[in-house]
Design a protein around this motif. Structure first.
Motif, PDB file in Angstrom:
ATOM      1  N   TYR A  70    -137.801 -15.909 -79.819  1.00 50.92           N
ATOM      2  CA  TYR A  70    -138.993 -15.339 -80.440  1.00 50.92           C
ATOM      3  C   TYR A  70    -139.102 -13.868 -80.037  1.00 50.92           C
ATOM      4  N   VAL A  81    -139.494 -15.451 -85.534  1.00 52.63           N
ATOM      5  CA  VAL A  81    -138.593 -16.474 -85.031  1.00 52.63           C
ATOM      6  C   VAL A  81    -137.170 -15.935 -85.055  1.00 52.63           C
ATOM      7  N   GLY A 123    -134.558 -19.644 -82.227  1.00 48.07           N
ATOM      8  CA  GLY A 123    -135.905 -20.187 -82.202  1.00 48.07           C
ATOM      9  C   GLY A 123    -136.138 -21.265 -83.226  1.00 48.07           C
ATOM     10  N   ILE A 153    -145.936 -21.805 -84.051  1.00 47.62           N
ATOM     11  CA  ILE A 153    -144.929 -21.577 -85.080  1.00 47.62           C
ATOM     12  C   ILE A 153    -144.758 -22.881 -85.868  1.00 47.62           C
TER      13      ILE A 153
END
Length: 245
Positions: free
Chosen positions: A85, A115, A119, A153
């Protein structure tokens, strides 16, 4: 002394109209932020008992991103292909009010988390710090606070926005009001602020001093001299020399 990086800054009366959709701040029309709607976060703020005096934009300290603290990534120090990230700061805004001999600043921060190749969906805590510094030959911190901003996220998303508002950045006004020009509100990522402090080791207890002898008591006897150890009995001595002829 560090110099700040350039960021677009505007009074909170106009800046929060860009930060938060649906807000109307002091009669200014709101405009949708490029990061999307954030909601009305000031709706529950109670009114102060005394009405503060609004300051002009010239009296309000500027808000800017601290040099070297504009981005943050997980894990730190990795190349582009190893990033999970990466966060960056976007819109900043502030509004100042004077009440007596103090100034209170509302500070708004907006940013986003991207991202990286390593990630995926999950939760991230973004470390952000706001500080008021009196710049000069010897910079002085007037106010500082650390924030751990939770960001979620979602599945299939490549980025997520975050926002933080602090409406009680309060500090004493300088005696010479012209010094306000040297006051700066800094915003930046502070990974060290999220590191828990190590527990302090207990200091070793000092040895107790010997108690003083009561008055009138005889002085303590001197220690006896060390004994000289003679050969133990029953050992063989060398034979005596023969008589002279």
């Amino acid at each position: 002394m560090q110099h700040s990086s350039t960021r677009r800054v505007m009074p909170l009366r106009q800046g929060f109209a860009l930060l938060f959709v649906g807000l109307t701040v002091a009669g200014c029309a709101s405009v949708e932020s490029y990061l999307g709607p954030m909601g009305n976060i000031f709706s529950s703020t109670p009114a102060p008992p005394a009405q503060p005096t609004r300051t002009s934009d010239l009296d309000c300290p500027q808000v800017t991103v601290r040099t070297g603290a504009a981005t943050w990534q997980i894990p730190p120090g990795t190349g582009p292909t190893g990033i999970r990230y990466q966060a960056s700061l976007g819109q900043l805004a502030r509004e100042c009010a004077i009440l007596g001999e103090t100034m209170t600043v509302k500070v708004g921060v907006e940013g986003r988390v991207l991202v990286g190749p390593k990630g995926g969906p999950g939760a991230v805590s973004v470390p952000v710090r706001i500080a008021v510094i009196h710049e000069g030959p010897q910079p002085r911190t007037l106010w500082t606070k650390f924030y751990s901003i939770p960001v979620t996220i979602g599945q299939g998303t490549t980025q997520a926005a975050f926002a933080q508002v602090e409406d009680d950045v309060t500090f004493q006004l300088p005696v010479n009001k012209s010094e306000l020009a040297a006051y700066v509100v800094y915003v930046g990522f502070d990974p060290q602020g999220a590191t828990p402090a190590r527990p302090k080791q207990k200091a070793a207890k000092a040895k107790a001093k010997p108690k003083a002898a009561p008055k009138g008591a005889p002085p303590p006897a001197a220690a006896p001299p060390p004994q000289q150890f003679a050969p133990p009995p029953g050992t063989f001595a060398p034979p005596p020399p023969p008589p002279a002829r």
